[in-house]
Design a protein around this motif. Sequence first.
Motif, mmCIF file in Angstrom:
data_model
loop_
_atom_site.group_PDB
_atom_site.id
_atom_site.type_symbol
_atom_site.label_atom_id
_atom_site.label_comp_id
_atom_site.label_asym_id
_atom_site.label_seq_id
_atom_site.Cartn_x
_atom_site.Cartn_y
_atom_site.Cartn_z
ATOM 1 N N PRO A 86 6.456 11.366 6.202
ATOM 2 C CA PRO A 86 7.296 12.396 6.021
ATOM 3 C C PRO A 86 8.613 12.139 6.736
ATOM 4 N N PRO A 87 9.761 12.673 6.387
ATOM 5 C CA PRO A 87 11.019 12.694 6.821
ATOM 6 C C PRO A 87 11.142 13.284 8.210
ATOM 7 N N TYR A 88 11.992 12.451 8.869
ATOM 8 C CA TYR A 88 12.248 13.214 10.361
ATOM 9 C C TYR A 88 13.738 12.930 10.609
ATOM 10 N N ARG A 89 14.523 13.776 11.456
ATOM 11 C CA ARG A 89 15.922 13.664 11.556
ATOM 12 C C ARG A 89 16.029 13.041 13.022
ATOM 13 N N TRP A 90 15.233 12.662 13.801
ATOM 14 C CA TRP A 90 15.183 12.203 15.227
ATOM 15 C C TRP A 90 16.446 13.028 15.881
ATOM 16 N N GLN A 91 16.320 14.434 15.946
ATOM 17 C CA GLN A 91 17.178 15.175 16.871
ATOM 18 C C GLN A 91 16.613 15.585 18.168
ATOM 19 N N GLN A 173 25.182 7.703 1.769
ATOM 20 C CA GLN A 173 23.881 8.101 1.942
ATOM 21 C C GLN A 173 23.622 8.790 0.515
ATOM 22 N N CYS A 174 24.439 9.480 -0.158
ATOM 23 C CA CYS A 174 24.274 9.845 -1.456
ATOM 24 C C CYS A 174 23.865 8.540 -2.319
ATOM 25 N N LEU A 175 24.608 7.541 -2.214
ATOM 26 C CA LEU A 175 24.542 6.488 -3.059
ATOM 27 C C LEU A 175 23.339 5.792 -2.889
ATOM 28 N N MET A 176 22.606 5.922 -1.651
ATOM 29 C CA MET A 176 21.352 5.297 -1.310
ATOM 30 C C MET A 176 20.284 5.930 -2.154
ATOM 31 N N ARG A 177 20.524 7.022 -2.516
ATOM 32 C CA ARG A 177 19.542 7.726 -3.211
ATOM 33 C C ARG A 177 19.528 7.533 -4.804
ATOM 34 N N ASP A 204 7.842 -6.893 -5.990
ATOM 35 C CA ASP A 204 7.135 -5.502 -5.300
ATOM 36 C C ASP A 204 7.699 -5.353 -3.751
ATOM 37 N N LEU A 205 7.787 -6.400 -3.041
ATOM 38 C CA LEU A 205 8.155 -6.318 -1.573
ATOM 39 C C LEU A 205 9.598 -5.798 -1.523
ATOM 40 N N LEU A 206 10.529 -6.160 -2.590
ATOM 41 C CA LEU A 206 11.882 -5.549 -2.698
ATOM 42 C C LEU A 206 11.739 -4.264 -2.976
ATOM 43 N N ASP A 207 10.827 -3.480 -3.793
ATOM 44 C CA ASP A 207 10.880 -2.057 -4.224
ATOM 45 C C ASP A 207 10.237 -1.467 -3.156
ATOM 46 N N LEU A 208 9.343 -2.188 -2.141
ATOM 47 C CA LEU A 208 8.935 -1.170 -1.137
ATOM 48 C C LEU A 208 10.080 -1.042 0.056
ATOM 49 N N HIS A 209 11.088 -1.733 -0.154
ATOM 50 C CA HIS A 209 11.945 -1.479 0.697
ATOM 51 C C HIS A 209 13.280 -0.533 0.038
ATOM 52 N N ARG A 210 13.307 -0.591 -1.114
ATOM 53 C CA ARG A 210 14.551 0.101 -1.917
ATOM 54 C C ARG A 210 14.138 1.584 -2.192
ATOM 55 N N LEU A 211 12.990 1.565 -2.836
ATOM 56 C CA LEU A 211 12.422 3.021 -3.443
ATOM 57 C C LEU A 211 12.126 4.122 -2.557
ATOM 58 N N PRO A 212 11.618 3.835 -1.365
ATOM 59 C CA PRO A 212 11.392 4.858 -0.378
ATOM 60 C C PRO A 212 12.856 5.685 -0.095
ATOM 61 N N LEU A 213 13.971 5.148 -0.253
ATOM 62 C CA LEU A 213 15.098 5.755 0.121
ATOM 63 C C LEU A 213 15.316 6.773 -0.863
ATOM 64 N N ARG A 214 14.873 6.651 -2.071
ATOM 65 C CA ARG A 214 15.029 7.743 -2.917
ATOM 66 C C ARG A 214 14.220 9.200 -3.081
ATOM 67 N N LEU A 215 13.313 9.065 -2.075
ATOM 68 C CA LEU A 215 12.415 10.085 -2.051
ATOM 69 C C LEU A 215 13.026 11.180 -1.094
ATOM 70 N N GLY A 217 14.771 13.527 1.632
ATOM 71 C CA GLY A 217 14.928 13.217 3.060
ATOM 72 C C GLY A 217 14.711 12.128 3.492
ATOM 73 N N GLN A 218 14.437 11.104 2.913
ATOM 74 C CA GLN A 218 14.301 9.558 3.541
ATOM 75 C C GLN A 218 15.785 8.966 3.959
ATOM 76 N N ALA A 219 16.618 9.219 2.974
ATOM 77 C CA ALA A 219 18.077 8.668 3.329
ATOM 78 C C ALA A 219 18.486 9.343 4.424
ATOM 79 N N ASP A 220 18.420 10.462 4.514
ATOM 80 C CA ASP A 220 18.774 11.564 5.675
ATOM 81 C C ASP A 220 18.373 11.119 6.848
ATOM 82 N N SER A 221 16.897 10.925 6.816
ATOM 83 C CA SER A 221 16.279 10.262 8.029
ATOM 84 C C SER A 221 16.901 9.044 8.693
ATOM 85 N N TYR A 222 17.397 7.925 7.640
ATOM 86 C CA TYR A 222 17.838 6.745 7.957
ATOM 87 C C TYR A 222 19.017 6.983 8.627
#
Length: 319
Positions: A86-91, A173-177, A204-215, A217-222
């Motif tokens: 789950p997303p987390y903002r590390w604040q 950040q928007c572009l990452m999504r 497949d390994l590439l997708d595991l790096h790129r696809l989660p950032l579209r979920l 809250g994840q790009a915001d977490s990053y």
Amino acid sequence: MSTRLEHRIRRAERRVADAYGLRMTERGVAVAEPAVQVRVLTVGSGAPVLYINGLATPAMGFAPLIARLPGYRHILVDLPGHSLAPPYRWQGRPVRDLGVGVLTGVLDGLGLGEVQVVGSSLGGLFALWTAVDAPGRVSRAVIVGTPATALPGTRGTASMAALTSPAWGSVHQCLMRLPSPRSVARSALAEAIGPDAARGLSDDLLDLHRLPLRLPGQADSYRSLLCRLMRGPTPRGENVLTQAELAGITTPMLFVWGERDVFCAPDRGRDSVARIPTAKLSVVPGGHSPWLDDAAGCAALIGDFLAREEVAAGDPRRG
């Protein structure tokens, strides 16, 4: 949309596991302080080894490495806001406190008093912080690649500097999504891990790096975590270990450092590693994630280091 995307990520994980002959189980672990949820994948049986991923990278990215290290219970951690955790903002509290709290909280949730840790990049930073602030929880540590902001002389990439910029960070950040071709993601990843490693990644390994950032809250977490770690291309001073802290580390450590690591050349980090009385530095071919360049070579070094813990644990002078 997010449900379909999650299914795509899980299917890619299964194909990666199959490709490397790994049988994995999944569970969530709730950490009390900070109050976050991590995702844990477990592969194999034997003595436990905890793996902590790098920033915006998946736990299953370790698959090429652990496939060459039989005889262990490999515990792969997707940190909060990474992959399907789950997303987390590390604040709030200092990010160092949060990082140590997450790592020790995972150990508490798994019923582990102390453990051997393999940390890549951000994971290496968390392992070093924990070795200083909670030394009884890490019995040995392998630090793979530059440990994020831990050591003097580290520099971020141009894209990291853009993401921490007040003016342009939200745009990036928007572009990452947004959906993009694999070729774009592979080129972006090459900036961090090197062109050879990026070209060698399976789809497949590439997708595991790129696809989660579209979920959601994840790009915001990053971005939020990156902003806590760095200001532009420069690590924030409070996240860099002091000379006294390095000299006070008693945990046995192996640094496996790619000779072409873009974040810090091994020769530049050599003096810092030398200050740790229990540390050894091994420079290997490759970039920031050198097991993606030479999995067999990295596994041989790491396997030899982990095996020493097994010998020590069986020593009648212990306990």
